[in-house]
Design an enzyme around this catalytic site. Structure first.
Site, PDB file in Angstrom:
ATOM      1  N   ARG A  17       0.803  -1.227   0.000  1.00 43.47           N
ATOM      2  CA  ARG A  17       0.000   0.000   0.000  1.00 43.47           C
ATOM      3  C   ARG A  17       0.830   1.269   0.000  1.00 43.47           C
ATOM      4  NH1 ARG A  17      -3.969  -0.883   4.902  1.00 43.47           N
ATOM      5  NH2 ARG A  17      -1.959  -1.509   5.707  1.00 43.47           N
ATOM      6  N   LYS A  49       0.898 -18.894   6.437  1.00 39.46           N
ATOM      7  CA  LYS A  49       0.219 -19.270   7.676  1.00 39.46           C
ATOM      8  C   LYS A  49       0.057 -18.044   8.569  1.00 39.46           C
ATOM      9  CE  LYS A  49       3.363 -18.687  10.714  1.00 39.46           C
ATOM     10  NZ  LYS A  49       3.973 -18.757  11.989  1.00 39.46           N
ATOM     11  N   HIS A  52       6.665 -23.323   5.989  1.00 41.74           N
ATOM     12  CA  HIS A  52       8.083 -23.498   5.643  1.00 41.74           C
ATOM     13  C   HIS A  52       8.711 -24.653   6.409  1.00 41.74           C
ATOM     14  CE1 HIS A  52       8.911 -21.153   9.305  1.00 41.74           C
ATOM     15  NE2 HIS A  52      10.179 -21.474   9.198  1.00 41.74           N
ATOM     16  N   LYS A  71      11.843 -27.659   5.495  1.00 44.94           N
ATOM     17  CA  LYS A  71      13.072 -27.837   6.276  1.00 44.94           C
ATOM     18  C   LYS A  71      13.627 -29.232   6.009  1.00 44.94           C
ATOM     19  CE  LYS A  71      12.125 -24.899  10.314  1.00 44.94           C
ATOM     20  NZ  LYS A  71      13.227 -23.971  10.360  1.00 44.94           N
ATOM     21  N   GLU A 112      12.395 -21.419  21.647  1.00 46.89           N
ATOM     22  CA  GLU A 112      13.326 -20.466  21.044  1.00 46.89           C
ATOM     23  C   GLU A 112      13.881 -19.511  22.084  1.00 46.89           C
ATOM     24  OE1 GLU A 112      12.025 -19.282  16.782  1.00 46.89           O
ATOM     25  OE2 GLU A 112      10.219 -19.261  18.011  1.00 46.89           O
ATOM     26  N   ASP A 168       0.781 -19.627  16.303  1.00 47.69           N
ATOM     27  CA  ASP A 168       1.994 -19.331  15.541  1.00 47.69           C
ATOM     28  C   ASP A 168       2.809 -20.589  15.265  1.00 47.69           C
ATOM     29  OD1 ASP A 168       4.050 -17.644  14.387  1.00 47.69           O
ATOM     30  OD2 ASP A 168       5.214 -17.995  16.217  1.00 47.69           O
ATOM     31  N   HIS A 200       2.719 -25.228  12.558  1.00 53.96           N
ATOM     32  CA  HIS A 200       3.898 -26.010  12.152  1.00 53.96           C
ATOM     33  C   HIS A 200       4.004 -27.376  12.832  1.00 53.96           C
ATOM     34  CE1 HIS A 200       5.450 -22.511  10.105  1.00 53.96           C
ATOM     35  NE2 HIS A 200       5.698 -21.830  11.201  1.00 53.96           N
ATOM     36  N   LYS A 254       8.758 -18.704  23.307  1.00 53.38           N
ATOM     37  CA  LYS A 254       9.751 -17.671  22.983  1.00 53.38           C
ATOM     38  C   LYS A 254      10.472 -17.255  24.266  1.00 53.38           C
ATOM     39  CE  LYS A 254       8.204 -16.257  18.680  1.00 53.38           C
ATOM     40  NZ  LYS A 254       9.063 -16.769  17.608  1.00 53.38           N
TER      41      LYS A 254
HETATM   42  C1  BG6 Z   1       7.680 -18.798  12.054  1.00 54.19           C
HETATM   43  C2  BG6 Z   1       7.089 -18.227  13.309  1.00 54.19           C
HETATM   44  O1  BG6 Z   1       6.699 -19.329  11.227  1.00 54.19           O
HETATM   45  O2  BG6 Z   1       8.616 -19.803  12.399  1.00 54.19           O
HETATM   46  C3  BG6 Z   1       8.169 -17.662  14.208  1.00 54.19           C
HETATM   47  O3  BG6 Z   1       6.157 -17.211  12.981  1.00 54.19           O
HETATM   48  C4  BG6 Z   1       9.232 -18.708  14.474  1.00 54.19           C
HETATM   49  O4  BG6 Z   1       7.615 -17.179  15.406  1.00 54.19           O
HETATM   50  C5  BG6 Z   1       9.708 -19.329  13.172  1.00 54.19           C
HETATM   51  O5  BG6 Z   1      10.309 -18.083  15.128  1.00 54.19           O
HETATM   52  C6  BG6 Z   1      10.639 -20.510  13.427  1.00 54.19           C
HETATM   53  O6  BG6 Z   1      11.093 -21.020  12.218  1.00 54.19           O
HETATM   54  P1  BG6 Z   1      12.580 -20.772  11.765  1.00 54.19           P
HETATM   55  O7  BG6 Z   1      12.673 -21.408  10.433  1.00 54.19           O
HETATM   56  O8  BG6 Z   1      12.806 -19.297  11.733  1.00 54.19           O
HETATM   57  O9  BG6 Z   1      13.418 -21.438  12.793  1.00 54.19           O
END
Ligand code: BG6
Length: 452
Positions: A45, A133, A163, A167, A201, A220, A225, A323
């Site tokens: 935008r 997602k 994603h 991996k 993480e 998330d 995932h 997190k």
């Molecule tokens: C993302 C999440 O899809 O995946 C993040 O939104 C997360 O919060 C991340 O940190 C982890 O995946 P990667 O590939 O960055 O380790």
């Protein structure tokens, strides 16, 4: 279809996802043996000059530079447009050449609005949709979006992006399980005590409040995932790895998956407060810019699931992600049952054997109990360790390769996306009703004290 994509249009081009993950993933693909020339168009935008857009693309491509990536960056364009406006979308589509892929790097609610507008338009033949997602904001909206997409294009032209499916470590589950006779027969209720799928993480919010504060750790990571990692860990062996067989097997095991307690209380949640991680001070989550404390967003979520089928009945699958934890742990851990009888005379610590497939770093460990090095009748633990290959492409590169080659194998099928929402719905409902305590932990700690 067969024909490769001529134009990749990214909606949400100014977003963090585009510069941090999508464009570097594209660079990794363009620099690989699978890279093909394409026209890249960024759409958002805001007013962004072509020069600024080139600078963004070039900076994001820098880590994986190649002649093809440089060419794609140089020829790429930025278009200012509102993705919910029919006129704007028609103008953007008019700039595309060859087969088109539309990448919705947008919050789910905006993606739904953009798709609703696109449904009123004539779409380019063979167009591919890539949807980030989370897919929808809950089960009802995911279903609604799927029904809408069904009216617009065939399922194999819809890429629901995860994603994690790109991996290489996650994909290693397939080789490990289905190319080795020594593991597969043991992966079942008579032999397995429990399975843990953990993605803890050390990263905090990282300026992502706009997205994360509405999602939280459960949506998330677990909904989006980790349930797919569960599917690859627990599914029945597919006959082939083509899109129908692989995704069919994933869907089948997810359909049998449910929360351990039907009311969603087999779950825990917590949020981080101020603390220090590796010498870096983190503020209280609620003091991060853009966070609305009234939302009650969790930054650590845990759910215990069961799979109601012959293979897994009664085995708990614990999925957890958080997190700002002191130690990162990202793996699939299979804890085997103890032996039915330990011969008298063998002493020392026995304990279960464990198989740990680490997603980050990419390693595999098989923890065994062996005869000790000193007294041969005293047991000791020992690990067989292997480093797993990291793959030619980054996770986003792998997913983009599938999109641009029109191979949906590594995308989330519509029914699978709905199952993932269906599985976490009771937990979301229990949390809304405050039927599960909302706990706290200091950033840099191992989580709430009571969890340890
Ligand atoms: C993302 C999440 O899809 O995946 C993040 O939104 C997360 O919060 C991340 O940190 C982890 O995946 P990667 O590939 O960055 O380790």
């Amino acid at each position: 279809m067969g024909q490769n994509i001529g134009t990749l249009i990214i909606f949400g081009a100014s977003g963090d996802l585009t510069s941090r993950l999508l464009l570097p993933g594209l660079a990794s693909l363009l620099g690989s043996s699978r890279g093909e020339e394409l026209h890249l168009i960024g759409v958002d935008r805001g007013d962004v000059s072509d020069a600024d857009w080139h600078a963004t693309v070039t900076a994001s491509f820098a880590s994986e530079s190649s002649a093809l990536a440089t060419k794609v960056a140089k020829n790429s364009r930025y278009l200012k447009a509102d993705v919910t406006s029919k006129d704007d979308l028609a103008r953007v589509l008019g700039e595309a050449t060859g087969r088109v892929a539309l990448y919705f790097a947008l919050p789910p609610a905006v993606t739904i609005l953009a798709c609703t507008t696109l449904a009123t338009m004539d779409l380019p033949k063979g167009v591919m949709f890539a949807l980030e997602k989370p897919f929808g904001t809950d089960l009802a909206s995911a279903r609604k979006l799927n029904r809408l997409l069904e009216t617009m294009l065939p399922e194999e032209q819809v890429f629901r992006v995860d994603h994690f499916l790109g991996k290489s470590t996650v994909l290693n589950l397939l080789g490990l399980r289905f190319a080795n006779r020594i593991f597969e027969p043991l992966l079942s209720a008579p032999n397995v005590e429990r399975v843990e799928i953990v993605f803890d993480e050390t990263l905090g919010l990282e300026n992502r409040a706009g997205y994360y504060d509405k999602a939280g750790a459960l949506v998330d990571m677990i909904q989006s995932h980790l349930l797919l990692v569960l599917a690859l860990t627990a599914m029945e062996p597919p006959a082939s790895l083509d899109a129908d067989d692989l995704r069919g097997a994933m869907a089948q095991v997810l359909r049998a998956t449910r929360t351990q307690r039907k009311n969603g209380t087999s779950s825990r949640r917590a949020r981080y407060g101020a603390g220090t991680i590796n010498g870096r001070a983190l503020p209280d989550y609620v003091d991060e810019e853009g966070v609305d404390p009234a939302r009650g967003t969790e930054t650590l979520a845990e759910v215990t699931l069961e799979i109601d089928n012959w293979r897994w009945a009664g085995v708990p699958f614990m999925l957890r992600s958080g997190k700002a934890l002191g130690v990162g742990r990202q793996d699939v851990l299979v804890v085997f049952k103890e032996v039915p009888h330990l011969p008298t005379g063998l002493t020392g610590v026995a304990g279960p054997s464990c198989l740990r497939i680490s997603i980050k770093p990419a390693t595999l460990d098989l923890d065994l109990v062996i005869n000790g090095q000193g007294d041969p009748f005293t047991l000791e633990r020992s690990a067989l360790h292997s480093d797993l290959g990291s793959g030619e492409l980054s996770a986003y590169g792998e997913v983009l390769a599938g999109l641009l080659e029109s191979d949906p194998t590594l995308s989330v099928r519509g029914d699978v996306a709905e199952e993932c929402w269906r599985i976490v719905e009771p937990v979301l409902a229990a949390w809304r009703k405050d039927a599960v305590p909302f706990e706290s932990y200091a950033a840099g700690s191992a989580g709430p004290t009571a969890w340890q």
